[in-house]
Enzyme design. Structure first.
Site, PDB file in Angstrom:
ATOM      1  N   VAL A  31      -0.169  -7.839   3.818  1.00  0.00           N
ATOM      2  CA  VAL A  31      -1.744  -7.214   4.016  1.00  0.00           C
ATOM      3  C   VAL A  31      -0.814  -6.315   5.073  1.00  0.00           C
ATOM      4  O   VAL A  31      -0.251  -6.184   6.481  1.00  0.00           O
ATOM      5  CB  VAL A  31      -2.280  -8.582   4.736  1.00  0.00           C
ATOM      6  CG1 VAL A  31      -3.478  -7.930   5.387  1.00  0.00           C
ATOM      7  CG2 VAL A  31      -2.831  -9.356   3.366  1.00  0.00           C
ATOM      8  N   CYS A  32      -1.771  -5.489   5.575  1.00  0.00           N
ATOM      9  CA  CYS A  32      -1.636  -4.398   6.194  1.00  0.00           C
ATOM     10  C   CYS A  32      -0.077  -3.761   6.795  1.00  0.00           C
ATOM     11  O   CYS A  32       0.981  -2.996   6.406  1.00  0.00           O
ATOM     12  CB  CYS A  32      -2.331  -4.213   7.480  1.00  0.00           C
ATOM     13  SG  CYS A  32      -2.633  -3.827   9.006  1.00  0.00           S
TER      14      CYS A  32
END
Length: 333
Positions: free
Chosen positions: A121-122
């Protein structure tokens, strides 16, 4: 990737899909919660096999989030056995330090070898890249850190635009709330579109926001330039997207030479005049697609494109999605 085979799902204890979410000091709480809350709701809505979600850190102790809150782990990474279904590395401001932690990276490498699905994520993509898991793959991260990732790991084909990217069994997502889109995509892949639709409704979010939609909203216009000449040109472009916006015409509006205008726009807006025009026209078209029922061909003409097909090609090239798909996705709630 070529030469690779798609992995088959593995089951955790009790025929559950074991999900391990990896954290470290400096994680973004939303990166964790978006994934865990989405999968928890899928369980409550009857997903079978259910997700067995665990939050893990290297030591098994608590970590401090970007916001200052502490998040307590359920297990130490070294105590997580193999056969993990989904391994998710969270992002956050501490991603660079996490990627430099050989112990953490080593545990991610170990678990990835037996995981059916590996994801980030990210800025968690930095940890996957440090573990060599993104080499030769197309991947995304938070748009603001894309250049940093590409520079540090040239073997990774970094694409900063999409909300999330799937390359075989490796998934990467853009910034923060893109984690929710990633988790919904997991649910759809595991349990079908209808289950994902109900989860999205429960979370009061987009039902099917496509992964190749641009991370940065097309409705958030670029900040008006501070330079007087560039600001005057910018305002003229946004007010008249269907007009003659050639560089020679914009130079006449600004009262400077073409060469001088180009230099000013690049210096103060970070792009050429032609690119500024293209972006403004696409933003105007995107707004019209969602706020009106006008045909694509009519919107194209009103925003400076020669035809609906020209608009479609420009839309796909810039945002990775067709005008019709964009309209449907933003109206489907």
């Amino acid at each position: 990737m070529s030469g690779q085979t798609t992995r088959t799902p593995s089951m955790g204890a009790g025929h559950e899909r074991r999900v391990v979410v990896v954290g470290y000091d400096g994680i973004e709480l939303l990166d964790v919660a978006s994934v865990t809350s989405c999968l928890d709701l899928a369980n409550r809505l009857g997903a079978t096999p259910a997700y067995d979600v665990r939050f893990a850190t290297l030591s098994g102790g608590a970590v401090r989030c970007d916001s200052g809150l502490e998040l307590h782990a359920q297990v130490a990474l070294r105590n997580v056995p193999g056969a993990v279904h989904t391994l998710v590395v969270s992002g956050g401001l501490g991603h660079a330090a996490a990627a430099a932690d050989r112990g953490l990276v080593g545990q991610v490498q170990r678990l990835a070898r037996s995981s059916s699905r590996v994801a980030s994520v990210c800025t968690g993509a930095t940890v996957l890249a440090a573990a060599g898991l993104l080499d030769g793959r197309r991947a995304t991260t938070h748009w603001n850190y894309a250049d940093e990732l590409a520079t540090a790991y040239p073997a990774v084909r970094v694409d900063p635009a999409p909300i999330f990217v799937r390359d075989d069994h490796v998934w990467t997502s853009g910034g923060v709330t893109a984690a929710l889109d990633l988790a919904l995509a997991f649910v759809e892949a595991d349990h079908g579109a209808e289950r994902a639709r109900w989860v999205a409704m429960g979370l009061v979010t987009y039902l099917q926001r496509p992964g190749n939609q641009a991370q940065m909203s097309m409705f958030v216009r670029a900040r008006r330039p501070e330079h007087d000449v560039v600001r005057r040109v910018f305002d003229h472009i946004t007010a008249h997207p269907d007009a003659d916006l050639s560089t020679i015409r914009l130079a006449a509006v600004a009262g400077v030479s073409e060469r001088h205008l180009t230099r000013l726009v690049v210096e103060h807006a970070g792009q050429t005049p032609a690119r500024m025009v293209r972006h403004a026209r696409l933003e105007a078209a995107a707004t019209a697609l969602v706020t009106t029922d006008r045909p694509v061909s009519s919107i194209a003409k009103a925003t400076g494109f020669r035809s609906g097909e020209t608009l479609r090609q420009a839309f796909n090239a810039w945002f990775g999605i067709s005008p019709t798909h964009y309209r449907n996705a933003h109206r489907r709630r």
